[in-house]
Design a protein around this motif. Structure first.
Motif, PDB file in Angstrom:
ATOM      1  N   ASP A 278      -5.069  -9.667  -4.076  1.00 50.17           N
ATOM      2  CA  ASP A 278      -5.559  -8.652  -5.007  1.00 50.17           C
ATOM      3  C   ASP A 278      -4.506  -7.595  -5.310  1.00 50.17           C
ATOM      4  OD1 ASP A 278      -7.972  -9.979  -5.026  1.00 50.17           O
ATOM      5  OD2 ASP A 278      -8.878  -8.685  -3.507  1.00 50.17           O
ATOM      6  N   LEU A 279      -3.513  -7.441  -4.437  1.00 51.48           N
ATOM      7  CA  LEU A 279      -2.501  -6.400  -4.607  1.00 51.48           C
ATOM      8  C   LEU A 279      -1.284  -6.845  -5.409  1.00 51.48           C
ATOM      9  CD1 LEU A 279      -2.229  -4.706  -1.096  1.00 51.48           C
ATOM     10  CD2 LEU A 279      -3.049  -3.682  -3.198  1.00 51.48           C
ATOM     11  N   ARG A 280      -0.967  -8.105  -5.398  1.00 48.47           N
ATOM     12  CA  ARG A 280       0.329  -8.538  -5.924  1.00 48.47           C
ATOM     13  C   ARG A 280       0.205  -9.761  -6.809  1.00 48.47           C
ATOM     14  NH1 ARG A 280       1.684 -12.974  -2.335  1.00 48.47           N
ATOM     15  NH2 ARG A 280       0.283 -12.838  -0.598  1.00 48.47           N
ATOM     16  N   GLU A 281       1.252  -9.940  -7.570  1.00 50.39           N
ATOM     17  CA  GLU A 281       1.424 -11.155  -8.361  1.00 50.39           C
ATOM     18  C   GLU A 281       2.551 -11.944  -7.702  1.00 50.39           C
ATOM     19  OE1 GLU A 281      -0.220 -12.047 -11.216  1.00 50.39           O
ATOM     20  OE2 GLU A 281      -1.505 -10.297 -10.974  1.00 50.39           O
ATOM     21  N   THR A 282       2.267 -13.153  -7.264  1.00 52.67           N
ATOM     22  CA  THR A 282       3.315 -13.927  -6.607  1.00 52.67           C
ATOM     23  C   THR A 282       3.430 -15.298  -7.242  1.00 52.67           C
ATOM     24  OG1 THR A 282       1.770 -14.776  -4.982  1.00 52.67           O
ATOM     25  CG2 THR A 282       3.010 -12.822  -4.376  1.00 52.67           C
ATOM     26  N   SER A 283       4.560 -15.897  -7.003  1.00 55.01           N
ATOM     27  CA  SER A 283       4.802 -17.244  -7.501  1.00 55.01           C
ATOM     28  C   SER A 283       4.718 -18.228  -6.333  1.00 55.01           C
ATOM     29  CB  SER A 283       6.193 -17.311  -8.137  1.00 55.01           C
ATOM     30  OG  SER A 283       7.187 -17.076  -7.156  1.00 55.01           O
ATOM     31  N   TRP A 284       4.638 -19.484  -6.676  1.00 54.34           N
ATOM     32  CA  TRP A 284       4.620 -20.529  -5.651  1.00 54.34           C
ATOM     33  C   TRP A 284       5.915 -20.526  -4.868  1.00 54.34           C
ATOM     34  CZ3 TRP A 284       0.446 -22.862  -4.070  1.00 54.34           C
ATOM     35  CH2 TRP A 284      -0.648 -22.919  -4.920  1.00 54.34           C
TER      36      TRP A 284
ATOM     37  N   VAL B 237       0.839  -1.202   0.000  1.00 53.11           N
ATOM     38  CA  VAL B 237       0.000   0.000   0.000  1.00 53.11           C
ATOM     39  C   VAL B 237       0.871   1.249   0.000  1.00 53.11           C
ATOM     40  CG1 VAL B 237      -1.688   1.315   1.342  1.00 53.11           C
ATOM     41  CG2 VAL B 237      -1.996  -1.133   1.017  1.00 53.11           C
ATOM     42  N   ALA B 238       1.975   1.246   0.715  1.00 52.00           N
ATOM     43  CA  ALA B 238       2.865   2.408   0.743  1.00 52.00           C
ATOM     44  C   ALA B 238       3.470   2.673  -0.634  1.00 52.00           C
ATOM     45  CB  ALA B 238       3.970   2.204   1.771  1.00 52.00           C
ATOM     46  N   ARG B 239       3.700   1.636  -1.421  1.00 54.86           N
ATOM     47  CA  ARG B 239       4.254   1.812  -2.759  1.00 54.86           C
ATOM     48  C   ARG B 239       3.197   2.196  -3.787  1.00 54.86           C
ATOM     49  NH1 ARG B 239       7.670  -3.447  -3.776  1.00 54.86           N
ATOM     50  NH2 ARG B 239       5.896  -4.250  -2.674  1.00 54.86           N
ATOM     51  N   SER B 240       1.928   2.034  -3.446  1.00 54.17           N
ATOM     52  CA  SER B 240       0.871   2.386  -4.395  1.00 54.17           C
ATOM     53  C   SER B 240       0.659   3.898  -4.401  1.00 54.17           C
ATOM     54  CB  SER B 240      -0.428   1.660  -4.046  1.00 54.17           C
ATOM     55  OG  SER B 240      -0.957   2.149  -2.843  1.00 54.17           O
ATOM     56  N   GLU B 241      -0.119   4.350  -5.352  1.00 59.35           N
ATOM     57  CA  GLU B 241      -0.415   5.779  -5.429  1.00 59.35           C
ATOM     58  C   GLU B 241      -1.206   6.203  -4.195  1.00 59.35           C
ATOM     59  OE1 GLU B 241      -2.221   7.026  -9.059  1.00 59.35           O
ATOM     60  OE2 GLU B 241      -1.178   5.468 -10.182  1.00 59.35           O
ATOM     61  N   ARG B 242      -1.025   7.438  -3.803  1.00 61.62           N
ATOM     62  CA  ARG B 242      -1.667   7.925  -2.583  1.00 61.62           C
ATOM     63  C   ARG B 242      -3.193   7.837  -2.658  1.00 61.62           C
ATOM     64  NH1 ARG B 242       0.504  12.216   1.283  1.00 61.62           N
ATOM     65  NH2 ARG B 242      -1.192  12.280   2.753  1.00 61.62           N
ATOM     66  N   ARG B 243      -3.764   8.052  -3.828  1.00 59.74           N
ATOM     67  CA  ARG B 243      -5.217   8.014  -3.977  1.00 59.74           C
ATOM     68  C   ARG B 243      -5.777   6.598  -3.856  1.00 59.74           C
ATOM     69  NH1 ARG B 243      -6.698   6.824  -9.421  1.00 59.74           N
ATOM     70  NH2 ARG B 243      -4.840   6.732 -10.720  1.00 59.74           N
ATOM     71  N   GLN B 244      -4.912   5.606  -3.868  1.00 57.43           N
ATOM     72  CA  GLN B 244      -5.344   4.217  -3.749  1.00 57.43           C
ATOM     73  C   GLN B 244      -5.338   3.712  -2.304  1.00 57.43           C
ATOM     74  OE1 GLN B 244      -6.549   2.123  -6.103  1.00 57.43           O
ATOM     75  NE2 GLN B 244      -6.588   3.964  -7.370  1.00 57.43           N
ATOM     76  N   HIS B 245      -4.820   4.492  -1.370  1.00 59.87           N
ATOM     77  CA  HIS B 245      -4.696   4.029   0.014  1.00 59.87           C
ATOM     78  C   HIS B 245      -6.057   3.727   0.650  1.00 59.87           C
ATOM     79  CE1 HIS B 245      -0.390   5.793   0.680  1.00 59.87           C
ATOM     80  NE2 HIS B 245      -0.457   4.989  -0.352  1.00 59.87           N
ATOM     81  N   ILE B 246      -7.008   4.610   0.495  1.00 65.35           N
ATOM     82  CA  ILE B 246      -8.326   4.392   1.104  1.00 65.35           C
ATOM     83  C   ILE B 246      -9.046   3.203   0.457  1.00 65.35           C
ATOM     84  CG2 ILE B 246     -10.610   5.407   1.473  1.00 65.35           C
ATOM     85  CD1 ILE B 246      -9.168   8.034   2.042  1.00 65.35           C
ATOM     86  N   PRO B 247      -9.039   3.063  -0.869  1.00 67.49           N
ATOM     87  CA  PRO B 247      -9.658   1.864  -1.447  1.00 67.49           C
ATOM     88  C   PRO B 247      -8.997   0.560  -0.984  1.00 67.49           C
ATOM     89  CG  PRO B 247      -9.410   3.520  -3.144  1.00 67.49           C
ATOM     90  CD  PRO B 247      -8.716   4.037  -1.915  1.00 67.49           C
ATOM     91  N   HIS B 248      -7.679   0.579  -0.817  1.00 60.88           N
ATOM     92  CA  HIS B 248      -7.003  -0.630  -0.315  1.00 60.88           C
ATOM     93  C   HIS B 248      -7.434  -0.948   1.114  1.00 60.88           C
ATOM     94  CE1 HIS B 248      -4.613  -1.298  -3.804  1.00 60.88           C
ATOM     95  NE2 HIS B 248      -3.836  -0.240  -3.638  1.00 60.88           N
ATOM     96  N   MET B 249      -7.577   0.089   1.930  1.00 65.90           N
ATOM     97  CA  MET B 249      -8.025  -0.113   3.313  1.00 65.90           C
ATOM     98  C   MET B 249      -9.459  -0.621   3.350  1.00 65.90           C
ATOM     99  SD  MET B 249      -6.952   0.037   6.302  1.00 65.90           S
ATOM    100  CE  MET B 249      -7.598  -0.074   7.933  1.00 65.90           C
ATOM    101  N   ALA B 250     -10.311  -0.064   2.494  1.00 64.97           N
ATOM    102  CA  ALA B 250     -11.701  -0.531   2.439  1.00 64.97           C
ATOM    103  C   ALA B 250     -11.769  -1.985   1.983  1.00 64.97           C
ATOM    104  CB  ALA B 250     -12.503   0.362   1.494  1.00 64.97           C
ATOM    105  N   GLU B 251     -10.908  -2.350   1.047  1.00 68.57           N
ATOM    106  CA  GLU B 251     -10.879  -3.745   0.593  1.00 68.57           C
ATOM    107  C   GLU B 251     -10.413  -4.679   1.713  1.00 68.57           C
ATOM    108  OE1 GLU B 251      -8.818  -6.520  -2.810  1.00 68.57           O
ATOM    109  OE2 GLU B 251      -8.094  -4.481  -2.490  1.00 68.57           O
ATOM    110  N   LEU B 252      -9.404  -4.248   2.464  1.00 70.10           N
ATOM    111  CA  LEU B 252      -8.941  -5.057   3.595  1.00 70.10           C
ATOM    112  C   LEU B 252     -10.058  -5.250   4.605  1.00 70.10           C
ATOM    113  CD1 LEU B 252      -6.742  -6.491   5.222  1.00 70.10           C
ATOM    114  CD2 LEU B 252      -6.118  -4.267   6.160  1.00 70.10           C
TER     115      LEU B 252
END
Length: 122
Positions: free
Chosen positions: A92-98, A29-44
């Motif tokens: 929802d935030l990241r792409e990860t591998s096994w 979330v800290a690396r995302s755009e500032r305007r995305q912080h509240i939507p990320h928190m709401a999603e959490l």
């Protein structure tokens, strides 16, 4: 190992998983755009609500039925709900591998094993 110690160990692993997940979520979330912080928190929060509703239902059912071990269920269900909500938000935030998930799980188990060992013998 007693049953209570086993439940405590399971809860410790779940709390460590939730803690590592929270640190990772905050980093993303800290690396995302500032305007995305509240939507990320709401999603959490949206991912945490179903787990907490399940916790309340278990507590209410335990109180109505008179289950003596509802505290033990809560000790595992609460950190499991927090870990599940954080895990869903991270998916929802990241792409990860096994491979990354395997390394993360190994680190979590090592930290949890150290905490359990310190609590038992320290």
């Amino acid at each position: 190992m007693t049953p209570i110690a086993i439940i405590e160990a399971i809860a410790t692993v779940l709390w460590v998983y939730a803690g590592v997940g929270l640190v990772e979520w905050i980093r993303h979330v800290a690396r995302s755009e500032r305007r995305q912080h509240i939507p990320h928190m709401a999603e959490l929060l949206g991912n945490l609500v179903p787990a907490m509703i399940a916790l309340v239902v278990v507590v209410m059912a335990g109180a109505l039925i008179g289950l003596p071990s509802v505290v033990v269920i809560i000790a595992v269900l609460f950190p499991a709900g927090v870990a599940f909500g954080l895990h869903q938000s991270l998916n929802d935030l990241r792409e990860t591998s096994w491979r990354y998930e395997g390394i993360k799980l190994a680190v979590i188990l090592l930290i949890a094993a150290f905490v359990i060992w310190r609590r038992q013998f320290g």
